[in-house]
Design an enzyme around this catalytic site. Structure first.
Site, PDB file in Angstrom:
ATOM      1  N   GLY A 261       0.792  -1.229   0.000  1.00 51.09           N
ATOM      2  CA  GLY A 261       0.000   0.000   0.000  1.00 51.09           C
ATOM      3  C   GLY A 261       0.821   1.275   0.000  1.00 51.09           C
ATOM      4  N   SER A 262       2.065   1.221  -0.466  1.00 46.30           N
ATOM      5  CA  SER A 262       2.892   2.433  -0.401  1.00 46.30           C
ATOM      6  C   SER A 262       2.371   3.534  -1.323  1.00 46.30           C
ATOM      7  CB  SER A 262       4.364   2.113  -0.698  1.00 46.30           C
ATOM      8  OG  SER A 262       4.537   1.725  -2.044  1.00 46.30           O
TER       9      SER A 262
ATOM     10  N   ARG B 289     -13.061 -15.456 -12.057  1.00 46.67           N
ATOM     11  CA  ARG B 289     -12.647 -14.054 -12.132  1.00 46.67           C
ATOM     12  C   ARG B 289     -13.874 -13.157 -12.323  1.00 46.67           C
ATOM     13  NH1 ARG B 289      -7.685 -12.165 -12.904  1.00 46.67           N
ATOM     14  NH2 ARG B 289      -6.911 -14.198 -13.527  1.00 46.67           N
TER      15      ARG B 289
ATOM     16  N   ARG C 255      -4.383  -7.975  -9.732  1.00 48.44           N
ATOM     17  CA  ARG C 255      -5.386  -8.809 -10.390  1.00 48.44           C
ATOM     18  C   ARG C 255      -5.599  -8.260 -11.795  1.00 48.44           C
ATOM     19  NH1 ARG C 255      -6.948 -13.369  -8.870  1.00 48.44           N
ATOM     20  NH2 ARG C 255      -9.043 -13.018  -9.655  1.00 48.44           N
TER      21      ARG C 255
ATOM     22  N   LEU D 147      -8.106  -7.479 -14.474  1.00 47.72           N
ATOM     23  CA  LEU D 147      -9.534  -7.198 -14.382  1.00 47.72           C
ATOM     24  C   LEU D 147     -10.257  -7.602 -15.661  1.00 47.72           C
ATOM     25  CD1 LEU D 147      -9.020  -3.732 -12.736  1.00 47.72           C
ATOM     26  CD2 LEU D 147      -9.895  -5.787 -11.600  1.00 47.72           C
TER      27      LEU D 147
ATOM     28  N   HIS E  98       2.107   1.778 -13.414  1.00 45.34           N
ATOM     29  CA  HIS E  98       2.899   0.631 -13.884  1.00 45.34           C
ATOM     30  C   HIS E  98       4.376   1.006 -13.822  1.00 45.34           C
ATOM     31  CE1 HIS E  98       3.744  -3.040 -16.028  1.00 45.34           C
ATOM     32  NE2 HIS E  98       4.557  -2.353 -16.822  1.00 45.34           N
TER      33      HIS E  98
ATOM     34  N   THR F  61      -7.547   0.201 -19.587  1.00 46.67           N
ATOM     35  CA  THR F  61      -8.391  -0.316 -20.666  1.00 46.67           C
ATOM     36  C   THR F  61      -8.404  -1.838 -20.555  1.00 46.67           C
ATOM     37  OG1 THR F  61      -6.567  -0.501 -22.254  1.00 46.67           O
ATOM     38  CG2 THR F  61      -7.749   1.617 -22.172  1.00 46.67           C
TER      39      THR F  61
ATOM     40  N   THR G 148      10.250   5.456  -5.618  1.00 44.36           N
ATOM     41  CA  THR G 148      10.247   6.814  -5.052  1.00 44.36           C
ATOM     42  C   THR G 148       9.577   7.794  -6.014  1.00 44.36           C
ATOM     43  OG1 THR G 148      12.445   7.391  -5.904  1.00 44.36           O
ATOM     44  CG2 THR G 148      12.351   6.404  -3.707  1.00 44.36           C
TER      45      THR G 148
ATOM     46  N   GLU H 144       7.226   6.870  -8.257  1.00 45.84           N
ATOM     47  CA  GLU H 144       5.802   6.523  -8.257  1.00 45.84           C
ATOM     48  C   GLU H 144       5.073   7.310  -7.175  1.00 45.84           C
ATOM     49  OE1 GLU H 144       4.815   2.349  -8.157  1.00 45.84           O
ATOM     50  OE2 GLU H 144       6.531   1.838  -9.415  1.00 45.84           O
TER      51      GLU H 144
END
Length: 194
Positions: free
Chosen positions: A12-13, A69, A95, A97, A113, A145, A176, A178
């Protein structure tokens, strides 16, 4: 109030970086924006404790409790929609999606990403950048997307690939960045919508 729902699977950073920016920059007062919930597909995700420590409501929806899923994504949509989000933020949500999920949140679903997209979609991005002889690497915030790690680029940060770099060392430098660009991209989303 404009609600954000953040989805996590791990530490969760990036979620914490967004929450810190929201508090420090007064998003609730200046933009009418708040983090309404943090949802994890893993009950033991360390980010859940971090979210609770920062006063954010947390929920767990274990993906292993579902037969498919599609069934998980349907339940996840129902859980998210209870918070009427204007934006759904993937922050280390590991996950893939379904197209129906992505379509449901089209235009209000973003991800970060750890590469300079469109390069190195998928996993093992840092080692792949080193192996390819790249001189720079980085991170990209993008609209989600149905195609994995595609969608409009909202923000990027570039970091150098240093001689002798390991994937772990490069990943730490990218992370860092991100933590800087993701909160800015979230804020910009709401500023554009205002």
């Amino acid at each position: 109030m404009k609600n954000i729902v953040i989805l996590i699977s791990g530490s969760g950073s990036n979620m914490a970086a967004i929450a810190r920016a929201a508090q420090k920059e007064g998003w609730q007062d200046s933009l009418g924006v708040r983090v309404a919930a943090v949802v994890s597909n893993k009950p033991d995700a360390p980010g859940l404790a971090l979210a609770k420590d920062q006063g954010m409501p947390t929920e767990v929806l274990p993906h292993k409790s579902f037969e498919s899923r599609d069934a998980f994504d349907t339940a996840l949509m129902a859980r998210i929609d209870r918070h009427a989000p204007q934006l759904v933020v993937l922050a280390g949500f590991m996950r893939i999606l379904t197209p129906a999920f992505v379509q449901h949140y089209a235009g209000r679903l973003i991800n970060i990403h750890p590469s300079l997209l469109p390069a190195f979609t998928g996993l093992n991005t840092h080692q792949r950048a080193i192996d390819a002889g790249c001189r720079v690497a980085g991170a990209t915030v993008h609209q989600v997307t149905a195609e994995l790690d595609h969608g409009a680029c909202l923000a990027q940060a570039v970091v150098p690939v240093l001689p002798g770099d390991t994937a772990a060392a490069l990943a730490a430098r990218v992370l860092t960045q991100e933590h800087l660009i993701y909160p800015r991209a979230v804020r910009a989303f709401f500023e554009r919508a205002a």
